[in-house]
Design a protein around this motif. Structure first.
Motif, PDB file in Angstrom:
ATOM      1  N   ALA A  60       0.806  -1.217   0.000  1.00  0.00           N
ATOM      2  CA  ALA A  60       0.000   0.000   0.000  1.00  0.00           C
ATOM      3  C   ALA A  60       0.843   1.272   0.000  1.00  0.00           C
ATOM      4  N   PHE A  61       2.058   1.174  -0.500  1.00  0.00           N
ATOM      5  CA  PHE A  61       2.922   2.358  -0.522  1.00  0.00           C
ATOM      6  C   PHE A  61       3.219   2.700  -1.983  1.00  0.00           C
ATOM      7  N   PRO A  66       7.828  -2.352  -8.386  1.00  0.00           N
ATOM      8  CA  PRO A  66       6.438  -2.643  -8.757  1.00  0.00           C
ATOM      9  C   PRO A  66       5.502  -2.857  -7.568  1.00  0.00           C
ATOM     10  N   TYR A  67       6.057  -3.048  -6.353  1.00  0.00           N
ATOM     11  CA  TYR A  67       5.199  -3.482  -5.242  1.00  0.00           C
ATOM     12  C   TYR A  67       4.581  -2.315  -4.496  1.00  0.00           C
ATOM     13  N   GLY A  68       3.641  -1.613  -5.136  1.00  0.00           N
ATOM     14  CA  GLY A  68       2.974  -0.505  -4.454  1.00  0.00           C
ATOM     15  C   GLY A  68       1.594  -0.254  -5.027  1.00  0.00           C
ATOM     16  N   ASP A  69       0.745   0.398  -4.230  1.00  0.00           N
ATOM     17  CA  ASP A  69      -0.600   0.766  -4.704  1.00  0.00           C
ATOM     18  C   ASP A  69      -1.190   1.794  -3.746  1.00  0.00           C
ATOM     19  N   GLU A  70      -2.337   2.369  -4.147  1.00  0.00           N
ATOM     20  CA  GLU A  70      -3.033   3.354  -3.316  1.00  0.00           C
ATOM     21  C   GLU A  70      -3.873   2.630  -2.263  1.00  0.00           C
ATOM     22  N   ILE A  71      -3.886   3.147  -1.056  1.00  0.00           N
ATOM     23  CA  ILE A  71      -4.555   2.466   0.060  1.00  0.00           C
ATOM     24  C   ILE A  71      -6.034   2.170  -0.230  1.00  0.00           C
ATOM     25  N   ASP A  72      -6.806   3.195  -0.595  1.00  0.00           N
ATOM     26  CA  ASP A  72      -8.246   2.942  -0.755  1.00  0.00           C
ATOM     27  C   ASP A  72      -8.578   2.135  -2.019  1.00  0.00           C
ATOM     28  N   GLU A  73      -7.682   2.138  -3.009  1.00  0.00           N
ATOM     29  CA  GLU A  73      -7.900   1.305  -4.218  1.00  0.00           C
ATOM     30  C   GLU A  73      -7.933  -0.180  -3.862  1.00  0.00           C
ATOM     31  N   ILE A  74      -7.081  -0.563  -2.904  1.00  0.00           N
ATOM     32  CA  ILE A  74      -7.030  -1.983  -2.523  1.00  0.00           C
ATOM     33  C   ILE A  74      -7.762  -2.218  -1.204  1.00  0.00           C
ATOM     34  N   GLY A  75      -8.350  -1.143  -0.668  1.00  0.00           N
ATOM     35  CA  GLY A  75      -9.103  -1.216   0.570  1.00  0.00           C
ATOM     36  C   GLY A  75     -10.593  -1.114   0.290  1.00  0.00           C
ATOM     37  N   ILE A  76     -11.189  -0.028   0.782  1.00  0.00           N
ATOM     38  CA  ILE A  76     -12.659   0.042   0.750  1.00  0.00           C
ATOM     39  C   ILE A  76     -13.259  -0.078  -0.643  1.00  0.00           C
ATOM     40  N   LYS A  77     -12.540   0.358  -1.686  1.00  0.00           N
ATOM     41  CA  LYS A  77     -13.119   0.233  -3.032  1.00  0.00           C
ATOM     42  C   LYS A  77     -13.288  -1.227  -3.436  1.00  0.00           C
ATOM     43  N   GLN A  78     -12.588  -2.124  -2.729  1.00  0.00           N
ATOM     44  CA  GLN A  78     -12.714  -3.560  -3.014  1.00  0.00           C
ATOM     45  C   GLN A  78     -13.445  -4.291  -1.897  1.00  0.00           C
ATOM     46  N   THR A  81     -12.046  -3.371   4.553  1.00  0.00           N
ATOM     47  CA  THR A  81     -12.034  -2.209   5.457  1.00  0.00           C
ATOM     48  C   THR A  81     -10.720  -2.066   6.215  1.00  0.00           C
ATOM     49  N   THR A  82      -9.954  -3.152   6.291  1.00  0.00           N
ATOM     50  CA  THR A  82      -8.654  -3.099   6.979  1.00  0.00           C
ATOM     51  C   THR A  82      -7.605  -3.787   6.114  1.00  0.00           C
ATOM     52  N   ILE A  83      -6.509  -3.080   5.871  1.00  0.00           N
ATOM     53  CA  ILE A  83      -5.402  -3.719   5.149  1.00  0.00           C
ATOM     54  C   ILE A  83      -4.158  -3.709   6.037  1.00  0.00           C
ATOM     55  N   VAL A  84      -3.332  -4.721   5.809  1.00  0.00           N
ATOM     56  CA  VAL A  84      -2.066  -4.793   6.526  1.00  0.00           C
ATOM     57  C   VAL A  84      -0.967  -4.788   5.468  1.00  0.00           C
ATOM     58  N   ASP A  85      -0.209  -3.709   5.454  1.00  0.00           N
ATOM     59  CA  ASP A  85       0.892  -3.634   4.507  1.00  0.00           C
ATOM     60  C   ASP A  85       1.979  -4.605   4.955  1.00  0.00           C
ATOM     61  N   ALA A  86       2.401  -5.472   4.030  1.00  0.00           N
ATOM     62  CA  ALA A  86       3.327  -6.549   4.396  1.00  0.00           C
ATOM     63  C   ALA A  86       4.766  -6.141   4.107  1.00  0.00           C
ATOM     64  N   GLY A  87       5.249  -5.169   4.858  1.00  0.00           N
ATOM     65  CA  GLY A  87       6.675  -4.843   4.787  1.00  0.00           C
ATOM     66  C   GLY A  87       7.113  -4.095   3.546  1.00  0.00           C
ATOM     67  N   SER A  88       6.210  -3.282   2.958  1.00  0.00           N
ATOM     68  CA  SER A  88       6.685  -2.440   1.853  1.00  0.00           C
ATOM     69  C   SER A  88       7.780  -1.513   2.342  1.00  0.00           C
ATOM     70  N   CYS A  89       7.599  -1.033   3.576  1.00  0.00           N
ATOM     71  CA  CYS A  89       8.536  -0.033   4.097  1.00  0.00           C
ATOM     72  C   CYS A  89       9.362  -0.578   5.246  1.00  0.00           C
ATOM     73  N   GLY A  90      10.620  -0.169   5.242  1.00  0.00           N
ATOM     74  CA  GLY A  90      11.473  -0.355   6.398  1.00  0.00           C
ATOM     75  C   GLY A  90      11.499   0.940   7.184  1.00  0.00           C
ATOM     76  N   ASP A 267      -1.812 -10.204  -1.353  1.00  0.00           N
ATOM     77  CA  ASP A 267      -0.512  -9.701  -1.838  1.00  0.00           C
ATOM     78  C   ASP A 267      -0.735  -8.828  -3.076  1.00  0.00           C
ATOM     79  N   ILE A 268      -1.706  -7.943  -2.956  1.00  0.00           N
ATOM     80  CA  ILE A 268      -2.101  -7.134  -4.107  1.00  0.00           C
ATOM     81  C   ILE A 268      -1.222  -5.894  -4.240  1.00  0.00           C
TER      82      ILE A 268
END
Ligand SMILES: [Zn+2]
Length: 370
Positions: A60-61, A66-78, A81-90, A267-268
């Motif tokens: 979600a970052f 290639p491993y990024g996206d907008e929070i609400d695009e992969i959240g409420i729009k789909q 209601t809760t997403i857990v970003d799997a280590g995009s950021c250190g 893993d979207i």
């Protein structure tokens, strides 16, 4: 929208028909269908309801490619209601991710990548100097309320010549911070038999149904001993479908051997959302219906099971007095072809399609294909 409103004629996954009354963001009544009282009402005959879906593995970052996206695009729009970003950021960018989560309608939690550079590169653990223990400890202290674990991607293209060492360091950091690990598995080396024994109770193996050579099942589809032992230690299994990490063949072997389904995650990110094979969490859920899991099992894998792992049980239930956090969805009968990460296809006839969510006291309709 009125302050008090009723969602009428919703169906739980058990088939029970209910009305849910919401006042000032909170669920104030749950009654048999037809009995809810409120100024405004919305009819959802034949629409299912569950607590808001939780996707335990997303990217979600948007800055990272290639491993990024907008929070609400992969959240409420789909319908999530809760997403857990799997280590995009250190440690370098976790502050930016947490602030963008505060701007979004979707609730965001995150695993902190043990590499301070995160997924700014896709070989983030190939240089051991990118794991700075002090930075990890500082970031955990600073962003405690958003962080639910540490992430280490332990596969050949990520660790390179570092081998198993990043996982040893991750294990130590996990013990020091008291945050569980999420470990991505894939192609070796390191060999899967070296990786899994380092995981303990509540750690997460993501991509557990991947079909690569170094996976958790032998040639005949039997689960490896290290997997069975991990399950008995309380290691959590997460799907993390992704572009390359879900195989129907392996998923069928898992069912055949009674490996329990814990959480289904997508893993979207931009690429696999737009071009498949992921598309959406709902699309991944439909694949598990095809595999023979019941609707209750499939929905539990993105609600109560995920909420329990997060130790946030309120996110996995529908209860009077809780802030309304709901996903509304259809079960549609139509012919569909599913494709896994190996290019294997399966024909099916049922899809789960998100219709809307209730977050922050608002009903928001979904407009995205499943
Ligand atoms: Zn991922």
């Amino acid at each position: 929208m009125q302050q008090q409103f009723v969602l009428r004629n919703l169906k739980r996954v058990t088939g029970e028909a209910i009305d849910i009354t919401i006042n000032n963001k909170v669920i104030v009544d749950i009654t048999p269908a037809g009995n809810g009282r409120g100024d405004a009402s919305f009819d959802f005959s034949d629409v299912y309801v569950s607590s808001g879906w939780i996707d335990l593995h997303v990217h979600a970052f948007p800055d990272f490619d290639p491993y990024g996206d907008e929070i609400d695009e992969i959240g409420i729009k789909q319908g999530v209601t809760t997403i857990v970003d799997a280590g995009s950021c250190g440690a370098d960018r976790i502050g930016d991710l947490v602030s963008s989560g505060e701007q979004a309608l979707t609730q965001l939690f995150a695993f902190l990548n043990i590499s301070h550079i995160g997924l700014s590169r896709v070989d983030e653990l190939s240089q051991l100097e990118w794991i700075n223990e002090e930075k990890v400890i500082d970031a955990v202290a600073k962003y405690k309320s958003s962080l639910v674990g540490l992430k280490a991607r332990i596969s050949q293209s990520v660790v390179g010549a570092s081998g198993i060492e990043p996982l040893r360091i991750a294990r130590k950091l996990s013990d020091e911070t008291e945050l569980p690990l999420m470990v991505h598995i894939g192609s070796g080396p390191p060999d899967i038999r070296e990786i899994v024994p380092l995981l303990s109770n509540r750690d997460v193996i993501t991509h557990y149904l991947n079909g690569k050579k170094n996976n958790l099942f032998d040639q005949e589809g039997n689960p490896l001993q290290v997997l069975l032992e991990a399950i008995s230690r309380g290691v959590h299994l997460d799907v993390g479908h992704g572009t390359a990490s879900f195989s129907f063949r392996v998923a069928e072997a898992a069912i055949q051997h009674g490996i329990a389904l814990n959480t289904i995650s997508s893993d979207i990110y931009r690429g696999n959302r737009m071009n498949g094979p992921v598309y959406s969490l709902a699309h991944v859920l439909s694949k598990f219906l095809y595999l023979g899991y019941s609707l209750e099992q499939v929905i539990s894998a993105v609600t109560s099971n995920a909420a329990e792992w997060l130790r946030k049980p309120e996110l996995g239930r529908i209860q009077i007095g809780d802030v309304a956090n709901l996903t509304l969805f259809d079960i549609r009968k139509e012919p569909v072809t599913f494709i896994d990460s190996e290019g294997d296809e399966r024909s099916a006839n049922t899809i789960i399609q998100p219709r809307g969510v209730v977050v922050n006291g608002k009903l928001i309709e979904c407009q995205i294909r499943s």
